[in-house]
Design a protein around this motif. Structure first.
Motif, mmCIF file in Angstrom:
data_model
loop_
_atom_site.group_PDB
_atom_site.id
_atom_site.type_symbol
_atom_site.label_atom_id
_atom_site.label_comp_id
_atom_site.label_asym_id
_atom_site.label_seq_id
_atom_site.Cartn_x
_atom_site.Cartn_y
_atom_site.Cartn_z
ATOM 1 N N LEU A 139 0.873 -1.168 0.000
ATOM 2 C CA LEU A 139 0.000 0.000 0.000
ATOM 3 C C LEU A 139 0.907 1.214 0.000
ATOM 4 C CD1 LEU A 139 -2.733 1.471 0.293
ATOM 5 C CD2 LEU A 139 -2.468 1.233 2.775
ATOM 6 N N GLY A 140 1.009 1.879 -1.152
ATOM 7 C CA GLY A 140 1.817 3.086 -1.255
ATOM 8 C C GLY A 140 1.017 4.279 -0.793
ATOM 9 N N LEU A 141 1.657 5.205 -0.094
ATOM 10 C CA LEU A 141 0.969 6.352 0.489
ATOM 11 C C LEU A 141 1.689 7.657 0.174
ATOM 12 C CD1 LEU A 141 0.412 4.624 3.924
ATOM 13 C CD2 LEU A 141 -1.400 5.179 2.290
ATOM 14 N N ALA A 142 0.925 8.677 -0.193
ATOM 15 C CA ALA A 142 1.464 10.019 -0.415
ATOM 16 C C ALA A 142 1.416 10.746 0.925
ATOM 17 C CB ALA A 142 0.651 10.756 -1.473
ATOM 18 N N LEU A 143 2.514 10.701 1.651
ATOM 19 C CA LEU A 143 2.599 11.290 2.986
ATOM 20 C C LEU A 143 3.725 12.314 3.019
ATOM 21 C CD1 LEU A 143 2.184 7.981 5.040
ATOM 22 C CD2 LEU A 143 0.505 9.829 4.844
ATOM 23 N N THR A 144 3.485 13.448 2.416
ATOM 24 C CA THR A 144 4.494 14.495 2.335
ATOM 25 C C THR A 144 4.974 14.874 3.731
ATOM 26 O OG1 THR A 144 3.388 15.330 0.375
ATOM 27 C CG2 THR A 144 4.957 16.807 1.442
ATOM 28 N N VAL A 146 6.532 13.022 5.916
ATOM 29 C CA VAL A 146 6.626 11.912 6.862
ATOM 30 C C VAL A 146 7.843 11.069 6.491
ATOM 31 C CG1 VAL A 146 5.481 9.842 7.747
ATOM 32 C CG2 VAL A 146 4.125 11.880 7.206
ATOM 33 N N THR A 147 8.626 10.714 7.503
ATOM 34 C CA THR A 147 9.811 9.892 7.253
ATOM 35 C C THR A 147 9.492 8.423 7.536
ATOM 36 O OG1 THR A 147 10.585 10.284 9.503
ATOM 37 C CG2 THR A 147 11.446 11.736 7.796
ATOM 38 N N PRO A 148 10.181 7.518 6.851
ATOM 39 C CA PRO A 148 9.944 6.095 7.076
ATOM 40 C C PRO A 148 10.252 5.711 8.521
ATOM 41 C CG PRO A 148 11.330 6.435 5.145
ATOM 42 C CD PRO A 148 11.186 7.754 5.826
ATOM 43 N N GLU A 149 9.335 4.981 9.135
ATOM 44 C CA GLU A 149 9.552 4.453 10.474
ATOM 45 C C GLU A 149 8.533 3.361 10.729
ATOM 46 O OE1 GLU A 149 7.530 6.703 13.890
ATOM 47 O OE2 GLU A 149 8.164 8.310 12.537
ATOM 48 N N GLY A 150 8.884 2.394 11.550
ATOM 49 C CA GLY A 150 7.968 1.306 11.865
ATOM 50 C C GLY A 150 7.551 0.561 10.604
ATOM 51 N N ARG A 151 6.255 0.481 10.375
ATOM 52 C CA ARG A 151 5.731 -0.221 9.194
ATOM 53 C C ARG A 151 5.863 0.601 7.918
ATOM 54 N NH1 ARG A 151 -0.180 -2.163 10.614
ATOM 55 N NH2 ARG A 151 -0.069 -3.035 8.524
ATOM 56 N N LEU A 152 6.102 1.895 8.042
ATOM 57 C CA LEU A 152 6.251 2.751 6.862
ATOM 58 C C LEU A 152 7.644 2.557 6.273
ATOM 59 C CD1 LEU A 152 4.660 6.169 7.866
ATOM 60 C CD2 LEU A 152 3.795 4.515 6.221
ATOM 61 N N LEU A 153 7.673 2.039 5.059
ATOM 62 C CA LEU A 153 8.929 1.760 4.370
ATOM 63 C C LEU A 153 9.062 2.680 3.153
ATOM 64 C CD1 LEU A 153 8.479 -2.113 4.343
ATOM 65 C CD2 LEU A 153 9.855 -0.774 5.959
ATOM 66 N N PRO A 154 10.277 2.994 2.735
ATOM 67 C CA PRO A 154 10.420 3.797 1.513
ATOM 68 C C PRO A 154 10.040 2.977 0.282
ATOM 69 C CG PRO A 154 12.570 3.179 2.383
ATOM 70 C CD PRO A 154 11.554 2.686 3.360
ATOM 71 N N ARG A 163 4.476 11.267 -6.073
ATOM 72 C CA ARG A 163 3.807 11.682 -4.835
ATOM 73 C C ARG A 163 3.910 10.590 -3.774
ATOM 74 N NH1 ARG A 163 0.415 15.008 -3.740
ATOM 75 N NH2 ARG A 163 -1.261 13.674 -3.000
ATOM 76 N N VAL A 164 3.839 9.349 -4.204
ATOM 77 C CA VAL A 164 3.856 8.219 -3.278
ATOM 78 C C VAL A 164 5.296 7.779 -3.069
ATOM 79 C CG1 VAL A 164 3.101 5.847 -2.911
ATOM 80 C CG2 VAL A 164 1.541 7.501 -3.969
ATOM 81 N N ARG A 165 5.783 7.981 -1.843
ATOM 82 C CA ARG A 165 7.182 7.653 -1.541
ATOM 83 C C ARG A 165 7.324 6.699 -0.366
ATOM 84 N NH1 ARG A 165 11.043 12.256 -3.087
ATOM 85 N NH2 ARG A 165 9.929 13.163 -4.835
ATOM 86 N N LEU A 166 6.196 6.391 0.289
ATOM 87 C CA LEU A 166 6.210 5.466 1.416
ATOM 88 C C LEU A 166 5.215 4.350 1.156
ATOM 89 C CD1 LEU A 166 6.266 8.070 4.328
ATOM 90 C CD2 LEU A 166 8.178 6.708 3.485
ATOM 91 N N ARG A 167 5.466 3.189 1.780
ATOM 92 C CA ARG A 167 4.573 2.054 1.585
ATOM 93 C C ARG A 167 4.474 1.242 2.865
ATOM 94 N NH1 ARG A 167 7.427 -2.751 1.029
ATOM 95 N NH2 ARG A 167 9.672 -2.430 0.775
ATOM 96 N N GLU A 179 -3.713 0.956 12.602
ATOM 97 C CA GLU A 179 -2.543 1.742 12.199
ATOM 98 C C GLU A 179 -2.550 1.986 10.694
ATOM 99 O OE1 GLU A 179 2.349 1.727 12.186
ATOM 100 O OE2 GLU A 179 1.273 -0.056 12.862
ATOM 101 N N LEU A 180 -2.765 0.953 9.896
ATOM 102 C CA LEU A 180 -2.809 1.109 8.444
ATOM 103 C C LEU A 180 -3.924 2.080 8.059
ATOM 104 C CD1 LEU A 180 -2.415 -1.455 5.674
ATOM 105 C CD2 LEU A 180 -4.508 -0.123 5.737
ATOM 106 N N LYS A 181 -5.088 1.939 8.656
ATOM 107 C CA LYS A 181 -6.217 2.819 8.331
ATOM 108 C C LYS A 181 -5.923 4.267 8.720
ATOM 109 C CE LYS A 181 -9.589 -0.897 8.625
ATOM 110 N NZ LYS A 181 -10.671 -1.497 9.421
ATOM 111 N N ARG A 182 -5.186 4.456 9.810
ATOM 112 C CA ARG A 182 -4.797 5.814 10.229
ATOM 113 C C ARG A 182 -3.875 6.450 9.197
ATOM 114 N NH1 ARG A 182 -4.053 4.169 15.135
ATOM 115 N NH2 ARG A 182 -1.825 3.839 14.929
ATOM 116 N N TRP A 183 -2.883 5.690 8.697
ATOM 117 C CA TRP A 183 -1.980 6.220 7.674
ATOM 118 C C TRP A 183 -2.730 6.489 6.368
ATOM 119 C CZ3 TRP A 183 1.980 8.649 9.115
ATOM 120 C CH2 TRP A 183 2.810 8.196 10.135
ATOM 121 N N LEU A 184 -3.668 5.606 6.007
ATOM 122 C CA LEU A 184 -4.472 5.803 4.809
ATOM 123 C C LEU A 184 -5.307 7.078 4.931
ATOM 124 C CD1 LEU A 184 -5.238 4.539 2.065
ATOM 125 C CD2 LEU A 184 -7.031 3.274 3.273
ATOM 126 N N LYS A 185 -5.886 7.304 6.098
ATOM 127 C CA LYS A 185 -6.680 8.516 6.323
ATOM 128 C C LYS A 185 -5.794 9.756 6.285
ATOM 129 C CE LYS A 185 -10.028 10.778 9.386
ATOM 130 N NZ LYS A 185 -9.952 11.947 8.582
#
Length: 193
Positions: A139-144, A146-154, A163-167, A179-185
């Motif tokens: 699941l790629g996410l456009a999170l301007t 936000v740095t990769p940490e935990g489950r968020l990977l580059p 635009r999408v640089r984290l997954r 947690e996934l739903k929070r990042w998606l929101k």
């Protein structure tokens, strides 16, 4: 058939082609011919070449690369999904369905665009994508900002225009969690700006 803002996939393709011609003076076919002659032979190479060398948007570049390979462009979304989740990837389909359900719950303006290798989630712009792999979905996410940490990977292989640089890698349905739903929101809300 899935529609986006009242447009079918073929209507969207026509709009992208018209905008491309207006912006660059070249048709999809003219760009495809140029890509066949001068760009790397792989689809990924052609898309990258069109983006970096010519500043084309990713959607237009993908359409041109598909055309250069003799594909007509967008097809029936249901058929694309069936092909995407065929064979060993069939086990990933329930995970995909759970992610799409979570995305649709964010608001009535969520658009789901099915392509050959991924599904794009849009609001005004792309805020996420879903790509199946051999044993998991990304699941790629456009999170301007936000740095990769935990489950968020580059996301590997991105460039400045992406635009999408984290997954988040998702291998099981229970990983479509709070947690996934929070990042998606968060990605959905950032697209409001």
């Amino acid at each position: 058939m899935l529609t986006t803002m009242g447009k079918t996939p073929s209507e969207m393709q026509a709009a992208i082609a018209a905008n491309l011609k207006r912006r660059t003076g070249k048709s999809v076919e003219e760009w495809a011919d140029e890509a066949r002659r001068f760009a790397p032979a792989s689809r990924r190479g052609r898309v990258g070449w069109l983006i970096t060398e010519h500043g084309l948007p990713r959607t237009a570049a993908s359409m041109i690369a598909a055309s250069a390979e003799g594909e007509a462009g967008y097809s029936d979304p249901a058929a694309l999904l069936a092909a995407m989740f065929a064979g060993p990837r069939a086990a990933l389909r329930p995970i995909y369905d759970d992610i799409v359900k979570a995305a649709k719950a964010l608001g009535g303006d969520v658009q789901i665009l099915t392509c050959r290798t991924q599904v794009t989630l849009r609001r005004r712009r792309q805020f996420a994508w879903i790509k199946p792999g051999a044993a998991r979905l990304d699941l790629g996410l456009a999170l301007t900002g936000v740095t990769p940490e935990g489950r968020l990977l580059p996301v590997g292989g991105t460039n400045e225009q992406d635009r999408v640089r984290l997954r988040i890698a998702v291998a099981a349905r229970d990983e479509v969690d709070a947690e996934l739903k929070r990042w998606l929101k968060t990605a959905y809300d950032l697209d409001e700006r």
